[in-house]
Design a protein around this motif. Structure first.
Motif, PDB file in Angstrom:
ATOM      1  N   ALA A  91       0.844  -1.191   0.000  1.00  0.00           N
ATOM      2  CA  ALA A  91       0.000   0.000   0.000  1.00  0.00           C
ATOM      3  C   ALA A  91       0.881   1.244   0.000  1.00  0.00           C
ATOM      4  O   ALA A  91       2.010   1.223   0.490  1.00  0.00           O
ATOM      5  CB  ALA A  91      -0.911   0.006   1.230  1.00  0.00           C
ATOM      6  N   ASN A  92       0.373   2.322  -0.555  1.00  0.00           N
ATOM      7  CA  ASN A  92       1.120   3.577  -0.532  1.00  0.00           C
ATOM      8  C   ASN A  92       1.333   4.046   0.909  1.00  0.00           C
ATOM      9  O   ASN A  92       0.402   4.010   1.728  1.00  0.00           O
ATOM     10  CB  ASN A  92       0.374   4.661  -1.309  1.00  0.00           C
ATOM     11  CG  ASN A  92       0.437   4.444  -2.809  1.00  0.00           C
ATOM     12  OD1 ASN A  92       1.387   3.823  -3.300  1.00  0.00           O
ATOM     13  ND2 ASN A  92      -0.558   4.943  -3.529  1.00  0.00           N
ATOM     14  N   GLN A  93       2.563   4.490   1.223  1.00  0.00           N
ATOM     15  CA  GLN A  93       2.845   5.058   2.550  1.00  0.00           C
ATOM     16  C   GLN A  93       2.427   6.519   2.552  1.00  0.00           C
ATOM     17  O   GLN A  93       2.683   7.248   1.593  1.00  0.00           O
ATOM     18  CB  GLN A  93       4.337   4.938   2.856  1.00  0.00           C
ATOM     19  CG  GLN A  93       4.733   5.511   4.200  1.00  0.00           C
ATOM     20  CD  GLN A  93       6.197   5.204   4.526  1.00  0.00           C
ATOM     21  OE1 GLN A  93       6.686   4.108   4.293  1.00  0.00           O
ATOM     22  NE2 GLN A  93       6.887   6.190   5.062  1.00  0.00           N
ATOM     23  N   PHE A  94       1.778   6.969   3.619  1.00  0.00           N
ATOM     24  CA  PHE A  94       1.353   8.364   3.694  1.00  0.00           C
ATOM     25  C   PHE A  94       1.344   8.831   5.144  1.00  0.00           C
ATOM     26  O   PHE A  94       1.465   8.033   6.080  1.00  0.00           O
ATOM     27  CB  PHE A  94      -0.032   8.555   3.060  1.00  0.00           C
ATOM     28  CG  PHE A  94      -1.125   7.760   3.721  1.00  0.00           C
ATOM     29  CD1 PHE A  94      -1.851   8.289   4.781  1.00  0.00           C
ATOM     30  CD2 PHE A  94      -1.429   6.476   3.288  1.00  0.00           C
ATOM     31  CE1 PHE A  94      -2.850   7.563   5.402  1.00  0.00           C
ATOM     32  CE2 PHE A  94      -2.431   5.743   3.901  1.00  0.00           C
ATOM     33  CZ  PHE A  94      -3.137   6.279   4.959  1.00  0.00           C
ATOM     34  N   SER A  95       1.208  10.132   5.339  1.00  0.00           N
ATOM     35  CA  SER A  95       1.248  10.758   6.668  1.00  0.00           C
ATOM     36  C   SER A  95      -0.129  11.274   7.044  1.00  0.00           C
ATOM     37  O   SER A  95      -0.956  11.613   6.183  1.00  0.00           O
ATOM     38  CB  SER A  95       2.253  11.916   6.681  1.00  0.00           C
ATOM     39  OG  SER A  95       3.552  11.471   6.357  1.00  0.00           O
ATOM     40  N   PHE A  96      -0.346  11.353   8.369  1.00  0.00           N
ATOM     41  CA  PHE A  96      -1.569  11.950   8.898  1.00  0.00           C
ATOM     42  C   PHE A  96      -1.246  12.515  10.277  1.00  0.00           C
ATOM     43  O   PHE A  96      -0.151  12.300  10.808  1.00  0.00           O
ATOM     44  CB  PHE A  96      -2.713  10.924   8.965  1.00  0.00           C
ATOM     45  CG  PHE A  96      -2.412   9.742   9.836  1.00  0.00           C
ATOM     46  CD1 PHE A  96      -2.833   9.711  11.141  1.00  0.00           C
ATOM     47  CD2 PHE A  96      -1.688   8.668   9.336  1.00  0.00           C
ATOM     48  CE1 PHE A  96      -2.559   8.627  11.952  1.00  0.00           C
ATOM     49  CE2 PHE A  96      -1.410   7.573  10.135  1.00  0.00           C
ATOM     50  CZ  PHE A  96      -1.838   7.557  11.446  1.00  0.00           C
ATOM     51  N   SER A  97      -2.178  13.237  10.870  1.00  0.00           N
ATOM     52  CA  SER A  97      -1.884  14.027  12.077  1.00  0.00           C
ATOM     53  C   SER A  97      -2.634  13.517  13.300  1.00  0.00           C
ATOM     54  O   SER A  97      -3.761  13.016  13.202  1.00  0.00           O
ATOM     55  CB  SER A  97      -2.247  15.498  11.860  1.00  0.00           C
ATOM     56  OG  SER A  97      -1.465  16.056  10.823  1.00  0.00           O
ATOM     57  N   ILE A  98      -1.967  13.671  14.468  1.00  0.00           N
ATOM     58  CA  ILE A  98      -2.579  13.452  15.769  1.00  0.00           C
ATOM     59  C   ILE A  98      -2.491  14.766  16.545  1.00  0.00           C
ATOM     60  O   ILE A  98      -1.412  15.379  16.624  1.00  0.00           O
ATOM     61  CB  ILE A  98      -1.868  12.335  16.551  1.00  0.00           C
ATOM     62  CG1 ILE A  98      -1.962  11.018  15.799  1.00  0.00           C
ATOM     63  CG2 ILE A  98      -2.448  12.205  17.953  1.00  0.00           C
ATOM     64  CD1 ILE A  98      -3.347  10.441  15.722  1.00  0.00           C
ATOM     65  N   VAL A  99      -3.594  15.206  17.113  1.00  0.00           N
ATOM     66  CA  VAL A  99      -3.674  16.503  17.791  1.00  0.00           C
ATOM     67  C   VAL A  99      -4.028  16.285  19.259  1.00  0.00           C
ATOM     68  O   VAL A  99      -4.852  15.412  19.584  1.00  0.00           O
ATOM     69  CB  VAL A  99      -4.719  17.412  17.112  1.00  0.00           C
ATOM     70  CG1 VAL A  99      -4.870  18.728  17.863  1.00  0.00           C
ATOM     71  CG2 VAL A  99      -4.339  17.660  15.651  1.00  0.00           C
ATOM     72  N   ASP A 100      -3.404  17.072  20.135  1.00  0.00           N
ATOM     73  CA  ASP A 100      -3.715  17.016  21.571  1.00  0.00           C
ATOM     74  C   ASP A 100      -4.204  18.388  22.023  1.00  0.00           C
ATOM     75  O   ASP A 100      -3.449  19.358  22.018  1.00  0.00           O
ATOM     76  CB  ASP A 100      -2.465  16.622  22.370  1.00  0.00           C
ATOM     77  CG  ASP A 100      -2.749  16.496  23.861  1.00  0.00           C
ATOM     78  OD1 ASP A 100      -3.926  16.538  24.247  1.00  0.00           O
ATOM     79  OD2 ASP A 100      -1.780  16.366  24.639  1.00  0.00           O
ATOM     80  N   ASN A 101      -5.465  18.471  22.407  1.00  0.00           N
ATOM     81  CA  ASN A 101      -6.044  19.734  22.874  1.00  0.00           C
ATOM     82  C   ASN A 101      -6.255  19.764  24.380  1.00  0.00           C
ATOM     83  O   ASN A 101      -6.878  20.691  24.903  1.00  0.00           O
ATOM     84  CB  ASN A 101      -7.389  19.981  22.178  1.00  0.00           C
ATOM     85  CG  ASN A 101      -7.228  20.247  20.692  1.00  0.00           C
ATOM     86  OD1 ASN A 101      -6.251  20.858  20.274  1.00  0.00           O
ATOM     87  ND2 ASN A 101      -8.173  19.773  19.891  1.00  0.00           N
ATOM     88  N   TYR A 102      -5.744  18.751  25.097  1.00  0.00           N
ATOM     89  CA  TYR A 102      -5.994  18.642  26.524  1.00  0.00           C
ATOM     90  C   TYR A 102      -4.710  18.895  27.327  1.00  0.00           C
ATOM     91  O   TYR A 102      -3.640  18.389  26.982  1.00  0.00           O
ATOM     92  CB  TYR A 102      -6.537  17.260  26.885  1.00  0.00           C
ATOM     93  CG  TYR A 102      -7.944  17.016  26.394  1.00  0.00           C
ATOM     94  CD1 TYR A 102      -9.039  17.420  27.146  1.00  0.00           C
ATOM     95  CD2 TYR A 102      -8.167  16.381  25.179  1.00  0.00           C
ATOM     96  CE1 TYR A 102     -10.329  17.196  26.699  1.00  0.00           C
ATOM     97  CE2 TYR A 102      -9.452  16.147  24.717  1.00  0.00           C
ATOM     98  CZ  TYR A 102     -10.533  16.557  25.485  1.00  0.00           C
ATOM     99  OH  TYR A 102     -11.805  16.337  25.043  1.00  0.00           O
ATOM    100  N   SER A 103      -4.842  19.641  28.410  1.00  0.00           N
ATOM    101  CA  SER A 103      -3.751  19.832  29.364  1.00  0.00           C
ATOM    102  C   SER A 103      -3.874  18.810  30.487  1.00  0.00           C
ATOM    103  O   SER A 103      -4.968  18.306  30.760  1.00  0.00           O
ATOM    104  CB  SER A 103      -3.793  21.245  29.948  1.00  0.00           C
ATOM    105  OG  SER A 103      -3.604  22.217  28.946  1.00  0.00           O
TER     106      SER A 103
END
Length: 303
Positions: A91-103
């Protein structure tokens, strides 16, 4: 040959989130082109710091992560085409994001008590450990008698719930007050709010009596703080009788590097700042001489 397997989840525009627990899920699912019979699928995840997971078996699966940032995913499979051809498919390798909005949450049950060692006592800070999976460290701040603002004292590992401040001697009674507060920090650069302020009395010296006419009972040279230091540090000492005071800094070969005090002083508690900006990194000796009293201690300069 065209693309025969691919990810339906996640996609390159996909965004996942770290939850209040300090973890977030990354789920994947792969599929294949019509006419292919897949015997097995595998997927692998690359974290923002470049570390990789092991290959995970299965057409679907996932991981729990705590670090926000950009992840990469790749997949592979082995199967055969109905026309008879078989082999590995990628499969094609690709990037994606993880976001943290919590303190992180505020550390609970923060308290300051006394740690005794027989002839000495120090402030002991305790608190309940936070439960977030993305925790990094606890940041402790302190304000001593006469200081207007709190200043950074130290960090403590995420899995440790106590700290003894060995730079504040004779804690538990005395004419001075030292205050502490702390907050939690996570690996995604978020801070919790501060705890409440906790304080303890300290006298810094052994004294006889319980009034303003207390008598200093000893000479004492304290460990410099901070130590190691770069380039400045503070040296505290006390003298019980009037005398000529010498406070000097030497290298390990006995060569004098600085004279910090060279005069008569009255009984009392004293604090001297030493700036080592003109010295090279290494271990140095600071020596207090007053009347018949001599005490030497080591300090470390790291540049």
């Amino acid at each position: 040959m065209g693309q025969n397997i691919w990810f339906t989840e996640p996609t390159s525009s996909h965004i996942d989130y770290i939850g209040p627990s300090g973890e977030g899920p990354i789920a994947y699912h792969m599929t294949c082109a019509n006419g292919w019979v897949i015997e097995w699928y595998q997927a692998k995840l690359t974290h923002p710091d470049g570390t990789e997971t092991l290959w995970m078996n299965g057409q679907s699966g996932g991981w729990w992560v705590s670090k926000a940032g950009t992840y990469q995913i790749r997949g592979q499979a082995y199967g055969h085409w109905v026309g008879g051809w078989s082999g590995m498919q990628y499969a094609n390798q690709f990037s994606f994001s993880i976001v943290d909005n919590y303190s992180p949450s505020v550390p609970q049950n923060f308290d300051v008590t006394i740690h005794s060692t027989g002839n000495q006592s120090y402030p002991k800070l305790t608190w309940n450990l936070n439960t977030e999976y993305d925790g990094d460290a606890y940041y402790i701040e302190r304000r001593k008698e006469g200081q207007q603002n709190f200043s950074f004292l130290t960090t403590v590992n995420w899995n440790v719930n106590q700290y003894i401040d060995y730079t504040i001697a004779y804690a538990g009674s005395g004419p001075y007050i030292v205050e502490y507060k702390m907050r939690a920090h996570d690996i995604n650069s978020h801070y919790s709010n501060y705890t409440g302020v906790e304080s303890v009395d300290y006298g810094f010296v052994w004294k006889s009596g319980n009034s303003n006419n207390d008598i200093l009972m000893d000479y004492k040279l304290e460990q410099n703080y901070p130590n190691p230091y770069n380039p400045s540090t503070t040296i505290n000492y006390l003298i019980k009788e009037k005398g000529f005071v010498l406070l000097k800094v030497y290298d390990l070969l006995g060569n004098e590097k600085a004279t910090l005090v060279n005069n008569y002083q009255e009984p009392g508690e004293y604090s001297v700042n030493f700036n080592g900006s003109e010295l090279s990194s290494g271990v140095y000796i600071y020596s207090l001489r007053v009347n018949d009293f001599i005490e030497n201690m080591k300090m470390t300069l790291i540049k």
